[in-house]
Design a protein around this motif. Structure first.
Motif, PDB file in Angstrom:
ATOM      1  N   ASP A  57      -6.115  -1.153  -4.441  1.00  0.00           N
ATOM      2  CA  ASP A  57      -5.267  -1.594  -3.360  1.00  0.00           C
ATOM      3  C   ASP A  57      -6.140  -3.004  -2.633  1.00  0.00           C
ATOM      4  O   ASP A  57      -7.334  -2.588  -2.212  1.00  0.00           O
ATOM      5  CB  ASP A  57      -4.934  -0.469  -2.645  1.00  0.00           C
ATOM      6  CG  ASP A  57      -4.430  -1.229  -1.766  1.00  0.00           C
ATOM      7  OD1 ASP A  57      -4.081  -2.442  -1.515  1.00  0.00           O
ATOM      8  OD2 ASP A  57      -3.801  -0.359  -0.352  1.00  0.00           O
ATOM      9  N   GLU A  58      -5.606  -4.634  -3.264  1.00  0.00           N
ATOM     10  CA  GLU A  58      -6.934  -5.557  -2.638  1.00  0.00           C
ATOM     11  C   GLU A  58      -8.163  -5.011  -3.313  1.00  0.00           C
ATOM     12  O   GLU A  58      -9.359  -5.110  -2.312  1.00  0.00           O
ATOM     13  CB  GLU A  58      -6.170  -5.633  -1.018  1.00  0.00           C
ATOM     14  CG  GLU A  58      -5.512  -5.571  -0.898  1.00  0.00           C
ATOM     15  CD  GLU A  58      -4.709  -6.602   0.684  1.00  0.00           C
ATOM     16  OE1 GLU A  58      -6.097  -7.374   0.936  1.00  0.00           O
ATOM     17  OE2 GLU A  58      -3.629  -6.471   0.739  1.00  0.00           O
TER      18      GLU A  58
ATOM     19  N   SER B 288       1.149  -1.610   0.187  1.00  0.00           N
ATOM     20  CA  SER B 288       0.178  -0.192  -0.056  1.00  0.00           C
ATOM     21  C   SER B 288       0.753   0.823  -0.029  1.00  0.00           C
ATOM     22  O   SER B 288       0.372   2.015  -0.658  1.00  0.00           O
ATOM     23  CB  SER B 288      -1.227  -0.075   1.228  1.00  0.00           C
ATOM     24  OG  SER B 288      -1.855  -1.095   0.949  1.00  0.00           O
TER      25      SER B 288
END
Ligand code: ADP
Ligand code: MG
Length: 233
Positions: free
Chosen positions: A174-175, A56
């Motif tokens: 992000d994910e 991240s």
């Protein structure tokens, strides 16, 4: 002009990080150390690694949401440190997060318009574009739904439509499937990939799902803030 070599000035790259490090004094954490990566124009890159490996942090640096302690991030050959970051974030980058971050009191079609509020685009066009984007993510008929009336997968589709509102060259996720079951997760990934191709943008996805990473054209593996492996397909 900074000293440039053929390896650190690739005209085909939309993003380059050049020996980027990020140290957080709070906790005395070296979240990233000397990370140099390239994201080619119109490519799909996966960043993988264990929790806490710096994924991240790297995505936030690429997206101009955070600045490196040392090193440089370049977009289209230009250092982010010399750019207006508000402008960069709102015009060049579309963000998708695990937790969607939809505004709860706005409908789907209103949420998608949020990035367009700052531009000069007139309201009828703005609404029309938001409707078109919702159609592209498979949500025609859900325009007036509030976030609480949408499933997780549908909420992420709205977030993806919102990320595309200003036609960004770069989509950062992000994910994006982290909060979804595997079936809706796979559908979201397929959607991101097809939109990346139809919009001719680049897609950088952080994931710890190997089956997702296997679909990318480049797989960047982080461990302890360092690059462990880069695998191009
Ligand atoms: N704002 C912050 N302040 C202090 N430490 C942070 C901050 N953000 C991240 N970290 C630390 O940096 C490391 C990498 O975090 P992160 O990039 O979020 O990892 P990942 O996304 O791979 O799980 C972790 O040890 C984390 O605790
Ligand atoms: Mg993370």
């Amino acid at each position: 002009m900074p000293d440039r070599t053929s390896t650190d000035d690739n005209a085909d790259a939309i993003i380059q990080t050049v020996s980027v490090s990020r140290y957080f004094p709070q906790g005395d954490v070296h979240a990233l150390r000397d990370v140099s990566i390239e994201v080619a124009q119109r490519s799909h890159v996966a960043i993988v690694g264990k929790s806490g490996s710096g994924k991240s942090t790297l995505l936030n640096l690429i997206g101009g949401m955070d600045q490196p302690t040392s090193g440089e991030v370049r977009f289209d050959g230009q250092s982010l440190s010399q750019m207006n970051l508000d402008h960069y974030r709102s015009r060049q980058v579309g963000f998708v997060f695990q937790r969607y971050y939809l505004l709860p009191n706005l409908s789907a079609v209103e949420n998608v318009q949020i990035p367009m509020f700052e531009s000069s685009i007139a309201k009828p066009e703005r609404v029309e574009k938001a409707r078109r984007l919702l159609h592209q993510v498979g949500l025609s008929g859900r325009e007036k739904h509030l976030p609480r009336q949408l499933s997780g997968g549908e909420s992420q589709r709205v977030a993806i439509a919102r990320a595309l509102a200003n036609d960004p060259k770069l989509i950062l996720a992000d994910e994006p499937t982290g909060a979804l079951d595997s079936e809706s997760g796979r559908a979201i990934l397929e959607l991101l990939e097809s939109l990346q191709q139809s919009h001719q943008s680049s897609l950088v996805v952080v994931t710890h799902d190997e089956s997702i990473a296997a679909r990318a054209s480049q797989r960047i593996e982080l461990a302890d803030g360092k690059i462990e492996a880069v695998i191009a397909r």
